[in-house]
Scaffold this motif. Structure first.
Motif, PDB file in Angstrom:
ATOM      1  N   ASN A  12      -1.178   6.288   2.788  1.00 38.66           N
ATOM      2  CA  ASN A  12      -0.337   6.095   1.605  1.00 38.66           C
ATOM      3  C   ASN A  12      -1.121   5.601   0.391  1.00 38.66           C
ATOM      4  OD1 ASN A  12       2.069   6.866   2.970  1.00 38.66           O
ATOM      5  ND2 ASN A  12       2.032   4.863   3.965  1.00 38.66           N
ATOM      6  N   SER A  13      -2.358   6.049   0.271  1.00 36.37           N
ATOM      7  CA  SER A  13      -3.186   5.663  -0.869  1.00 36.37           C
ATOM      8  C   SER A  13      -4.157   6.793  -1.181  1.00 36.37           C
ATOM      9  CB  SER A  13      -3.958   4.384  -0.557  1.00 36.37           C
ATOM     10  OG  SER A  13      -4.894   4.621   0.464  1.00 36.37           O
ATOM     11  N   ILE A  14      -4.849   6.647  -2.316  1.00 34.89           N
ATOM     12  CA  ILE A  14      -5.877   7.596  -2.718  1.00 34.89           C
ATOM     13  C   ILE A  14      -7.127   6.786  -3.031  1.00 34.89           C
ATOM     14  CG2 ILE A  14      -6.534   9.341  -4.419  1.00 34.89           C
ATOM     15  CD1 ILE A  14      -3.520   9.841  -4.877  1.00 34.89           C
ATOM     16  N   THR A  15      -8.255   7.180  -2.446  1.00 38.17           N
ATOM     17  CA  THR A  15      -9.509   6.454  -2.638  1.00 38.17           C
ATOM     18  C   THR A  15     -10.492   7.317  -3.416  1.00 38.17           C
ATOM     19  OG1 THR A  15      -9.185   5.244  -0.577  1.00 38.17           O
ATOM     20  CG2 THR A  15     -11.424   5.298  -1.460  1.00 38.17           C
ATOM     21  N   ALA A  16     -11.072   6.737  -4.484  1.00 38.54           N
ATOM     22  CA  ALA A  16     -12.093   7.433  -5.270  1.00 38.54           C
ATOM     23  C   ALA A  16     -13.384   7.471  -4.462  1.00 38.54           C
ATOM     24  CB  ALA A  16     -12.314   6.729  -6.596  1.00 38.54           C
ATOM     25  N   VAL A  17     -13.960   8.656  -4.310  1.00 33.32           N
ATOM     26  CA  VAL A  17     -15.225   8.804  -3.586  1.00 33.32           C
ATOM     27  C   VAL A  17     -16.403   8.577  -4.533  1.00 33.32           C
ATOM     28  CG1 VAL A  17     -16.655  10.429  -2.278  1.00 33.32           C
ATOM     29  CG2 VAL A  17     -14.189  10.342  -1.881  1.00 33.32           C
ATOM     30  N   GLY A  35      22.370  -5.269  -7.830  1.00 35.50           N
ATOM     31  CA  GLY A  35      21.739  -5.414  -9.137  1.00 35.50           C
ATOM     32  C   GLY A  35      20.638  -6.460  -9.129  1.00 35.50           C
ATOM     33  N   THR A  36      19.457  -6.086  -9.537  1.00 36.10           N
ATOM     34  CA  THR A  36      18.307  -6.997  -9.586  1.00 36.10           C
ATOM     35  C   THR A  36      17.198  -6.362 -10.413  1.00 36.10           C
ATOM     36  OG1 THR A  36      16.819  -8.385  -8.272  1.00 36.10           O
ATOM     37  CG2 THR A  36      17.173  -6.135  -7.497  1.00 36.10           C
ATOM     38  N   THR A  37      16.163  -7.116 -10.676  1.00 36.21           N
ATOM     39  CA  THR A  37      14.994  -6.585 -11.372  1.00 36.21           C
ATOM     40  C   THR A  37      14.040  -5.983 -10.348  1.00 36.21           C
ATOM     41  OG1 THR A  37      15.187  -8.164 -13.173  1.00 36.21           O
ATOM     42  CG2 THR A  37      13.032  -7.138 -12.861  1.00 36.21           C
ATOM     43  N   VAL A  38      13.651  -4.739 -10.601  1.00 33.71           N
ATOM     44  CA  VAL A  38      12.734  -4.016  -9.717  1.00 33.71           C
ATOM     45  C   VAL A  38      11.464  -3.703 -10.508  1.00 33.71           C
ATOM     46  CG1 VAL A  38      12.381  -1.901  -8.385  1.00 33.71           C
ATOM     47  CG2 VAL A  38      14.611  -3.036  -8.357  1.00 33.71           C
ATOM     48  N   THR A  39      10.329  -3.968  -9.889  1.00 33.27           N
ATOM     49  CA  THR A  39       9.026  -3.705 -10.504  1.00 33.27           C
ATOM     50  C   THR A  39       8.297  -2.638  -9.704  1.00 33.27           C
ATOM     51  OG1 THR A  39       8.872  -5.986 -11.280  1.00 33.27           O
ATOM     52  CG2 THR A  39       6.811  -4.720 -11.198  1.00 33.27           C
ATOM     53  N   LEU A  40       7.805  -1.623 -10.412  1.00 37.77           N
ATOM     54  CA  LEU A  40       6.939  -0.620  -9.803  1.00 37.77           C
ATOM     55  C   LEU A  40       5.561  -0.809 -10.416  1.00 37.77           C
ATOM     56  CD1 LEU A  40       7.348   2.896  -8.718  1.00 37.77           C
ATOM     57  CD2 LEU A  40       5.667   2.520 -10.526  1.00 37.77           C
ATOM     58  N   ALA A  41       4.533  -0.824  -9.575  1.00 38.95           N
ATOM     59  CA  ALA A  41       3.168  -1.008 -10.071  1.00 38.95           C
ATOM     60  C   ALA A  41       2.228  -0.029  -9.390  1.00 38.95           C
ATOM     61  CB  ALA A  41       2.690  -2.428  -9.822  1.00 38.95           C
ATOM     62  N   VAL A  42       1.361   0.591 -10.185  1.00 37.96           N
ATOM     63  CA  VAL A  42       0.217   1.308  -9.628  1.00 37.96           C
ATOM     64  C   VAL A  42      -0.847   0.231  -9.440  1.00 37.96           C
ATOM     65  CG1 VAL A  42      -1.524   3.089 -10.020  1.00 37.96           C
ATOM     66  CG2 VAL A  42       0.827   3.438 -10.815  1.00 37.96           C
ATOM     67  N   ILE A  80      -6.322   3.420  -4.810  1.00 37.25           N
ATOM     68  CA  ILE A  80      -5.173   3.461  -5.710  1.00 37.25           C
ATOM     69  C   ILE A  80      -3.911   3.696  -4.871  1.00 37.25           C
ATOM     70  CG2 ILE A  80      -4.107   4.668  -7.666  1.00 37.25           C
ATOM     71  CD1 ILE A  80      -6.701   3.174  -8.364  1.00 37.25           C
ATOM     72  N   ASP A  81      -2.866   2.893  -5.141  1.00 37.83           N
ATOM     73  CA  ASP A  81      -1.578   3.101  -4.486  1.00 37.83           C
ATOM     74  C   ASP A  81      -0.467   2.620  -5.414  1.00 37.83           C
ATOM     75  OD1 ASP A  81      -1.572   0.318  -4.289  1.00 37.83           O
ATOM     76  OD2 ASP A  81      -1.700   0.274  -2.110  1.00 37.83           O
TER      77      ASP A  81
END
Length: 109
Positions: A12-17, A35-42, A80-81
């Motif tokens: 479930n991730s991507i790795t830079a080679v 109802g609540t605050t939701v955070t999405l982060a890369v 990166i995820d």
């Protein structure tokens, strides 16, 4: 999508080679059961990238789109995820169809 200079490990991730400048695009469509605050982060190596962190107060059953695009210098081995968090324990529902995407594309050395 073709895989070049990237690896899909860990799960479930991507790795830079290789190191270089990368364009990262992300998209997610979610709704909540409470109802609540939701955070999405890369994230890079488990740490939220500030320009790719979005927090929104969501209402019950109302879908919200989280999306963006940015450039970032990555080192070989950077992982990166995407991660989602909420202020309250809440059921999160993904939208129908294509509900989440993360693309990482090398554009320069």
């Amino acid at each position: 999508m073709p895989l070049k200079n990237m690896a899909y490990s860990p799960a479930n991730s991507i790795t830079a080679v290789t190191e270089g400048v990368y364009e990262i695009n992300y998209y997610s469509n979610v709704s909540v059961a409470l109802g609540t605050t939701v955070t999405l982060a890369v994230r890079r190596n488990g740490v939220a990238i500030p320009q790719a962190t979005i927090a929104r107060a969501l209402s019950v059953g109302v879908g919200s789109l989280y999306n963006g695009s940015f450039l970032i210098e990555l080192n070989a081995g950077d992982v990166i995820d995407m991660a989602v968090s909420a202020l309250l324990a809440v059921g999160l529902t993904l939208g129908s169809g294509v509900n989440t995407t993360l693309t990482v594309k090398k554009i320069d050395n």
